[in-house]
Motif scaffolding. Structure first.
Motif, PDB file in Angstrom:
ATOM      1  N   TYR A   1      17.725  51.459 -34.216  1.00  0.00           N
ATOM      2  CA  TYR A   1      16.459  49.843 -35.521  1.00  0.00           C
ATOM      3  C   TYR A   1      16.876  49.885 -36.751  1.00  0.00           C
ATOM      4  CZ  TYR A   1      13.328  48.983 -31.915  1.00  0.00           C
ATOM      5  OH  TYR A   1      12.709  48.239 -30.369  1.00  0.00           O
TER       6      TYR A   1
ATOM      7  N   ASP B   1      19.491  48.011 -37.228  1.00  0.00           N
ATOM      8  CA  ASP B   1      20.143  46.795 -37.564  1.00  0.00           C
ATOM      9  C   ASP B   1      19.772  46.413 -38.569  1.00  0.00           C
ATOM     10  OD1 ASP B   1      19.922  44.532 -35.681  1.00  0.00           O
ATOM     11  OD2 ASP B   1      17.934  44.622 -34.874  1.00  0.00           O
ATOM     12  N   THR B   2      18.507  46.552 -38.984  1.00  0.00           N
ATOM     13  CA  THR B   2      17.622  46.427 -39.607  1.00  0.00           C
ATOM     14  C   THR B   2      18.420  46.471 -41.667  1.00  0.00           C
ATOM     15  OG1 THR B   2      15.449  47.552 -39.403  1.00  0.00           O
ATOM     16  CG2 THR B   2      15.722  46.923 -41.496  1.00  0.00           C
TER      17      THR B   2
ATOM     18  N   ILE C   1      17.876  55.506 -30.340  1.00  0.00           N
ATOM     19  CA  ILE C   1      16.935  54.248 -30.477  1.00  0.00           C
ATOM     20  C   ILE C   1      16.156  54.192 -31.648  1.00  0.00           C
ATOM     21  CG2 ILE C   1      14.661  53.419 -29.542  1.00  0.00           C
ATOM     22  CD1 ILE C   1      14.880  55.075 -27.063  1.00  0.00           C
ATOM     23  N   ALA C   2      15.752  55.212 -32.065  1.00  0.00           N
ATOM     24  CA  ALA C   2      15.856  55.344 -34.394  1.00  0.00           C
ATOM     25  C   ALA C   2      16.412  54.708 -34.820  1.00  0.00           C
ATOM     26  CB  ALA C   2      14.381  56.417 -35.213  1.00  0.00           C
TER      27      ALA C   2
END
Length: 301
Positions: free
Chosen positions: A151, A154-155, A147-148
């Motif tokens: 993100y 994606d950033t 999950i981390a």
């Protein structure tokens, strides 16, 4: 006369001891190879079964192949259709897998070699703490960070790209590779490097021209592990790759499985063999380097 007799007795005794030691050594080798062959037999039989299953449409008792055909290997010359879904080209998947494995090998090799040298030769704040925690960093399972990492990628705009997966995989692999290559640098005597410095080399030239050639077996070992890790990667690809143009062989096999009620096992075994063959040949040609692997200053054969 007595002296000659004594020498003959000693010579005969040495010959008997030599013969006995040879027989004892040979017996140990025979026992070792017998045990290894027995333990390896199930694995060998599984490969044989995969091959037979990939070239037949039916197996008697699940063992003896019948109706020999190469239809299961049709993915080599056409895009396979499963139900209403068409699989991407196997050659595109092979190329993507090769790009991922090769890129990971280069990235991990360069960073690990520089970091391993720094940890072996240089004193800096936090060095001992880093050495103690480096294995702990490698122990983090990638699934716990999905999950981390999602993100972060994606950033950075790297989601659904092979480069994003490559960066994440390298970050997970580098701690262990650094620890391995550090052991090789530890085995290079300081005198060798000091001699190069005295002869006029600066620190970088001494590292590149003198030290690096001496740790080539270590570089080969971490490169082999990196390539195999990239070639066999599935979890990160399954989590972060969505576009079929970025499919790899691991995710290609997952697409063949697809709906478990419509699995073509002949096709699956053929594609699985195609996936494994490059790794098998790669290991055969590189196993000598793996046998010289060195970790933390102590050799592991």
């Amino acid at each position: 006369m007595f002296l000659n007799l004594e020498m003959e007795v000693k010579t005969e005794s040495k010959v008997k001891m030599s013969t006995f030691s040879k027989l004892k050594r040979r017996r140990k080798l025979i026992i070792s190879y017998t045990i290894l062959s027995f333990l390896s037999l199930p694995l060998f039989l599984m490969y044989v079964w995969l091959f037979f299953s990939s070239i037949s449409t039916d197996m008697i008792a699940g063992i003896i192949p019948t109706n020999i055909t190469f239809e299961n290997w049709r993915f080599l010359w056409e895009n396979v259709e499963i139900g209403s879904k068409q699989l991407p080209s196997i050659w595109k998947a092979t190329w993507n897998t090769f790009v991922l494995a090769s890129g990971l090998t280069v990235m991990e090799g360069i960073i690990s070699v520089m970091a391993g040298y720094a940890l072996s030769r240089m004193e800096f704040p936090g060095r001992h703490f880093l050495l103690r925690s480096i294995i702990l960093l490698h122990a983090f399972p990638s699934v716990a960070l999905l999950i981390a990492v999602f993100y972060v990628l994606d950033t950075l705009g790297l989601i659904d790209t092979l480069w994003g997966v490559m960066l994440v995989k390298a970050a997970l692999q580098i701690p262990m590779s650094t620890y391995i290559i550090k052991g090789f640098f530890d085995d290079v005597p300081w005198d060798v490097e000091w001699s190069a410095l005295i002869d006029g080399c600066n620190r970088i030239n001494a590292w590149y021209q003198v030290v690096i050639p001496l740790v080539k077996p270590g570089i080969a070992a971490i490169s082999i592990f990196s390539f195999l890790a990239g070639w066999s990667e599935f979890l990160l690809l399954y989590a972060f790759i969505f576009d079929e143009k970025n499919v790899t062989l691991a995710t290609y096999l997952q697409k063949i499985i697809g709906d478990f009620q419509m699995v073509d096992y002949g096709l699956l075994t053929a594609a699985g063999l195609f996936y494994m063959l490059p790794v098998i040949f790669f290991f055969i040609f590189t196993q000598k380097s793996l046998m010289q692997m060195n970790m933390g200053g102590s050799k592991h054969v």
